[in-house]
Design a protein around this motif. Structure first.
Motif, PDB file in Angstrom:
ATOM      1  N   LEU A  12       0.834  -1.211   0.000  1.00 48.30           N
ATOM      2  CA  LEU A  12       0.000   0.000   0.000  1.00 48.30           C
ATOM      3  C   LEU A  12       0.868   1.259   0.000  1.00 48.30           C
ATOM      4  CD1 LEU A  12      -3.074   0.957   0.275  1.00 48.30           C
ATOM      5  CD2 LEU A  12      -2.438   1.474   2.628  1.00 48.30           C
ATOM      6  N   ALA A  13       1.905   1.272   0.834  1.00 48.54           N
ATOM      7  CA  ALA A  13       2.766   2.461   0.939  1.00 48.54           C
ATOM      8  C   ALA A  13       3.474   2.730  -0.393  1.00 48.54           C
ATOM      9  CB  ALA A  13       3.782   2.276   2.066  1.00 48.54           C
ATOM     10  N   GLU A  14       3.960   1.678  -1.032  1.00 50.53           N
ATOM     11  CA  GLU A  14       4.644   1.840  -2.326  1.00 50.53           C
ATOM     12  C   GLU A  14       3.656   2.359  -3.380  1.00 50.53           C
ATOM     13  OE1 GLU A  14       7.266  -0.732  -5.585  1.00 50.53           O
ATOM     14  OE2 GLU A  14       7.181  -1.425  -3.511  1.00 50.53           O
ATOM     15  N   ASP A  15       2.455   1.785  -3.399  1.00 52.10           N
ATOM     16  CA  ASP A  15       1.433   2.240  -4.367  1.00 52.10           C
ATOM     17  C   ASP A  15       1.078   3.707  -4.139  1.00 52.10           C
ATOM     18  OD1 ASP A  15       1.362  -0.300  -5.381  1.00 52.10           O
ATOM     19  OD2 ASP A  15      -0.564  -0.866  -4.488  1.00 52.10           O
ATOM     20  N   LEU A  16       0.915   4.097  -2.869  1.00 50.37           N
ATOM     21  CA  LEU A  16       0.561   5.489  -2.539  1.00 50.37           C
ATOM     22  C   LEU A  16       1.630   6.461  -3.051  1.00 50.37           C
ATOM     23  CD1 LEU A  16      -1.032   7.736  -0.931  1.00 50.37           C
ATOM     24  CD2 LEU A  16       0.453   7.184   0.993  1.00 50.37           C
ATOM     25  N   LEU A  17       2.892   6.173  -2.732  1.00 48.31           N
ATOM     26  CA  LEU A  17       3.969   7.098  -3.118  1.00 48.31           C
ATOM     27  C   LEU A  17       4.063   7.234  -4.634  1.00 48.31           C
ATOM     28  CD1 LEU A  17       6.667   6.060  -0.496  1.00 48.31           C
ATOM     29  CD2 LEU A  17       5.358   8.185  -0.528  1.00 48.31           C
ATOM     30  N   LYS A  18       3.937   6.120  -5.336  1.00 47.14           N
ATOM     31  CA  LYS A  18       4.014   6.172  -6.804  1.00 47.14           C
ATOM     32  C   LYS A  18       2.827   6.946  -7.385  1.00 47.14           C
ATOM     33  CE  LYS A  18       6.950   2.191  -7.638  1.00 47.14           C
ATOM     34  NZ  LYS A  18       7.077   0.784  -8.042  1.00 47.14           N
ATOM     35  N   TYR A  19       1.665   6.727  -6.805  1.00 53.04           N
ATOM     36  CA  TYR A  19       0.449   7.381  -7.306  1.00 53.04           C
ATOM     37  C   TYR A  19       0.544   8.904  -7.167  1.00 53.04           C
ATOM     38  CZ  TYR A  19      -4.610   8.418  -7.657  1.00 53.04           C
ATOM     39  OH  TYR A  19      -5.837   8.931  -8.015  1.00 53.04           O
ATOM     40  N   VAL A  20       0.945   9.366  -5.972  1.00 54.28           N
ATOM     41  CA  VAL A  20       0.916  10.827  -5.741  1.00 54.28           C
ATOM     42  C   VAL A  20       2.031  11.542  -6.510  1.00 54.28           C
ATOM     43  CG1 VAL A  20      -0.258  10.603  -3.513  1.00 54.28           C
ATOM     44  CG2 VAL A  20       2.228  10.772  -3.538  1.00 54.28           C
ATOM     45  N   ILE A  21       3.180  10.891  -6.657  1.00 53.81           N
ATOM     46  CA  ILE A  21       4.279  11.517  -7.421  1.00 53.81           C
ATOM     47  C   ILE A  21       3.903  11.583  -8.902  1.00 53.81           C
ATOM     48  CG2 ILE A  21       6.673  11.170  -8.195  1.00 53.81           C
ATOM     49  CD1 ILE A  21       7.251  10.187  -5.285  1.00 53.81           C
ATOM     50  N   LYS A  22       3.281  10.514  -9.403  1.00 54.57           N
ATOM     51  CA  LYS A  22       2.834  10.494 -10.805  1.00 54.57           C
ATOM     52  C   LYS A  22       1.792  11.597 -11.027  1.00 54.57           C
ATOM     53  CE  LYS A  22       1.189   7.161 -14.277  1.00 54.57           C
ATOM     54  NZ  LYS A  22      -0.233   7.296 -14.561  1.00 54.57           N
ATOM     55  N   TYR A  23       0.895  11.742 -10.058  1.00 53.43           N
ATOM     56  CA  TYR A  23      -0.153  12.774 -10.173  1.00 53.43           C
ATOM     57  C   TYR A  23       0.477  14.170 -10.234  1.00 53.43           C
ATOM     58  CZ  TYR A  23      -4.373  15.494  -9.381  1.00 53.43           C
ATOM     59  OH  TYR A  23      -5.399  16.399  -9.523  1.00 53.43           O
ATOM     60  N   ALA A  24       1.483  14.413  -9.388  1.00 53.48           N
ATOM     61  CA  ALA A  24       2.142  15.725  -9.386  1.00 53.48           C
ATOM     62  C   ALA A  24       2.839  15.983 -10.721  1.00 53.48           C
ATOM     63  CB  ALA A  24       3.138  15.812  -8.235  1.00 53.48           C
ATOM     64  N   LEU A  25       3.518  14.967 -11.247  1.00 50.36           N
ATOM     65  CA  LEU A  25       4.202  15.108 -12.536  1.00 50.36           C
ATOM     66  C   LEU A  25       3.213  15.433 -13.657  1.00 50.36           C
ATOM     67  CD1 LEU A  25       6.845  12.225 -12.531  1.00 50.36           C
ATOM     68  CD2 LEU A  25       7.328  14.604 -13.136  1.00 50.36           C
ATOM     69  N   GLU A  26       2.055  14.778 -13.608  1.00 48.60           N
ATOM     70  CA  GLU A  26       1.071  14.974 -14.677  1.00 48.60           C
ATOM     71  C   GLU A  26       0.302  16.284 -14.539  1.00 48.60           C
ATOM     72  OE1 GLU A  26      -1.275  11.414 -14.459  1.00 48.60           O
ATOM     73  OE2 GLU A  26       0.241  10.203 -15.513  1.00 48.60           O
ATOM     74  N   SER A  27       0.043  16.724 -13.293  1.00 45.21           N
ATOM     75  CA  SER A  27      -0.796  17.918 -13.142  1.00 45.21           C
ATOM     76  C   SER A  27       0.013  19.207 -12.986  1.00 45.21           C
ATOM     77  CB  SER A  27      -1.771  17.757 -11.980  1.00 45.21           C
ATOM     78  OG  SER A  27      -1.079  17.587 -10.783  1.00 45.21           O
ATOM     79  N   CYS A  28       1.331  19.089 -12.701  1.00 42.62           N
ATOM     80  CA  CYS A  28       2.160  20.301 -12.560  1.00 42.62           C
ATOM     81  C   CYS A  28       3.407  20.235 -13.453  1.00 42.62           C
ATOM     82  CB  CYS A  28       2.609  20.467 -11.113  1.00 42.62           C
ATOM     83  SG  CYS A  28       1.290  20.572  -9.933  1.00 42.62           S
ATOM     84  N   PRO A  29       3.260  19.931 -14.757  1.00 45.50           N
ATOM     85  CA  PRO A  29       4.468  19.767 -15.576  1.00 45.50           C
ATOM     86  C   PRO A  29       5.316  21.039 -15.656  1.00 45.50           C
ATOM     87  CG  PRO A  29       2.479  19.798 -16.951  1.00 45.50           C
ATOM     88  CD  PRO A  29       2.028  19.730 -15.529  1.00 45.50           C
TER      89      PRO A  29
END
Length: 481
Positions: A258-275
């Motif tokens: 769960l922790a690994e999935d969470l970290l990957k999800y939020v970092i990916k979201y930041a990369l996609e929404s704040c390029p």
């Protein structure tokens, strides 16, 4: 006429359209070119003023920091550096800014100076980018947990217990500081206090989170926590935000997943929404590193570092395996570590954690099964190993440049074992009877972890000082604004 946000205009193709923008002046050059920013983008829009037909008293008031309304036509830019600009037909000043007194003049300011004017630093490009990324990460955390059917649970800010047993807490009291009521033996009488007992600001929502997990199954808390640790470092704040999920029926393996999935999800979201913001912060970091010797520069730029987390499965190993690697490592053999690893039982420092991630495995690392003595009382105890060593089912996730990003564990669900461990570390059962009830009534295996939110923002923005990723940092001898 409605005004349009600058972010929208910078991507627009509607040339010749009449528009209105409202924002703050970043620069005004040659009495003709106004760079305007309204906070919607880190980029400014240029308005070209017909200065011959604009009253002198208006031109005089267009200064850095002043707020303006500009009406005009959106056109393709003639100059370099921008795609669109506004041919202004009407300029008015909404709010003046005295150029003699406004501290954010158009030049490069040091981060130290900007910390002193934290109420104005949010108006700079760098801090616009940092707090946009912080905003995206906050939203992504809620999005992730809501998509996974977790309940967002509000744990109390004021608490009568010290969850971590760390002891460094801020007291909450309404008693007279000069003349408090005293007991017969001369101690402060907290029975007379507002809550009728001694209370503090919380260091963690975990214990209350466990109560909720044994009702809802999966919950998370996300709120401010406080630690009165007298540390003046680039990594410590006295007020910081924590994300603390707790899950019933989860064992250590599930917790790590769960922790690994969470970290990957939020970092990916930041990369996609704040390029744009992340690109800006990447370039800022490259610029900053030019002054460092080659050996101290990052091997990866910011975007590469974020993708490094997304593209790798986190390496999982036990504390014991990690100690063996560190003991045999070159920096340990050559005595280059500040804290040498002598043997099993040593508490790992940031330099050791970073060595494992950056040099040895070259990927994020999850360490498990730490010595019982260096971890909290509530962690589930493993069977004693063949060498008579006591370990607990802890897990820490280590990131490049940061060290520990997540700390968590499977919790001890066995009441007898928990009480025995509490006795060893000197915690009175009476203090947390309510917590022990979770082990008395329908106890189940459960797990959880904590993510220091500012550390996550620090990592995602590439900043190096934690005081630069929270709007108004609270640190020893500093609680301004």
């Amino acid at each position: 006429m409605e005004h349009t946000r600058i972010k929208e205009l910078l991507n627009s193709e509607e040339f010749g359209k009449e528009i209105v923008v409202k924002g703050w002046v970043r620069t005004f050059r040659n009495n003709q070119f106004i760079a305007i920013n309204d906070g919607s983008s880190i980029n400014n829009i240029q308005a070209v003023v017909d200065f011959e037909n604009t009253p002198e008293e208006i031109l005089k008031r267009i200064t850095t920091g002043s707020a303006v309304r500009v009406k005009g036509l959106l056109t393709e830019s003639q100059g370099k550096g921008q795609r669109v600009e506004i041919q202004a037909t009407d300029v008015s000043v909404i709010g003046d800014s005295d150029p003699e007194k406004y501290p954010l003049q158009p030049k490069k300011h040091s981060l130290e100076f900007l910390r002193e004017i934290a109420h104005l630093r949010v108006r700079t490009g760098t801090f616009n980018a940092i707090f946009k990324v912080r905003n995206a990460l906050s939203f992504a955390i809620h999005k992730f947990f809501q998509e996974h059917d977790f309940v967002y649970f509000h744990s109390p800010i004021i608490t009568g217990s010290d969850a971590e047993g760390a002891g460094e807490m801020f007291r909450v009291t309404t008693l007279d500081p000069i003349n408090p009521p005293l007991t017969e033996d001369g101690k402060v009488d907290f029975k007379e206090d507002f809550f009728g007992k001694s209370t503090n600001l919380t260091v963690s929502g975990q214990l209350e989170g466990e109560l909720a997990a044994l009702a809802f199954g999966n919950i998370y808390t996300f709120g401010p926590t406080f630690r009165a640790e007298n540390s003046n470092t680039t990594r410590h704040l006295a007020e910081f935000w924590m994300i603390e999920p707790e899950m019933a029926f989860y064992e250590l393996e599930d917790n790590m997943d769960l922790a690994e999935d969470l970290l990957k999800y939020v970092i990916k979201y930041a990369l996609e929404s704040c390029p744009e913001e992340i690109e800006f912060l990447k370039n800022r970091l490259l610029e900053e590193e030019k002054s460092k010797p080659q050996a101290e520069r990052s091997e990866l730029n910011l975007v590469e570092k974020l993708n490094f987390v997304l593209e790798n499965n986190f390496e999982r190993l036990t504390y014991t395996e990690a100690v063996n690697i560190l003991k045999a490592s070159k920096p340990n053999q050559k005595k280059q570590f500040k804290y040498l690893i002598e043997g099993w039982g040593a508490d790992l420092q940031s330099e050791h954690e970073r060595y494992l991630v950056e040099k040895h495995f070259k990927k994020p690392v999850i360490l498990t099964d730490y010595p019982r003595e260096i971890k909290s009382f509530y962690m589930k105890q493993n069977e004693v190993d063949s060498e008579g060593r006591h370990t607990v089912r802890a897990m820490d996730i280590l990131f490049p440049g940061i060290g520990e990003m997540v700390g968590g564990s499977q919790r001890e669900e066995n009441l007898e074992k928990l009480l025995a461990r509490m006795a060893e570390v000197g915690i009175e059962p009476e203090e947390i009877e309510w917590f022990l009830d979770t082990r008395r009534f329908g106890s189940v295996p459960h797990s959880g972890f904590g993510v220091g939110f500012e550390r996550l923002v620090l990592f995602t923005t590439g900043m190096t000082n934690i005081r630069d990723v929270i709007p108004f940092p609270r640190t020893p001898k500093n609680a301004e604004f």
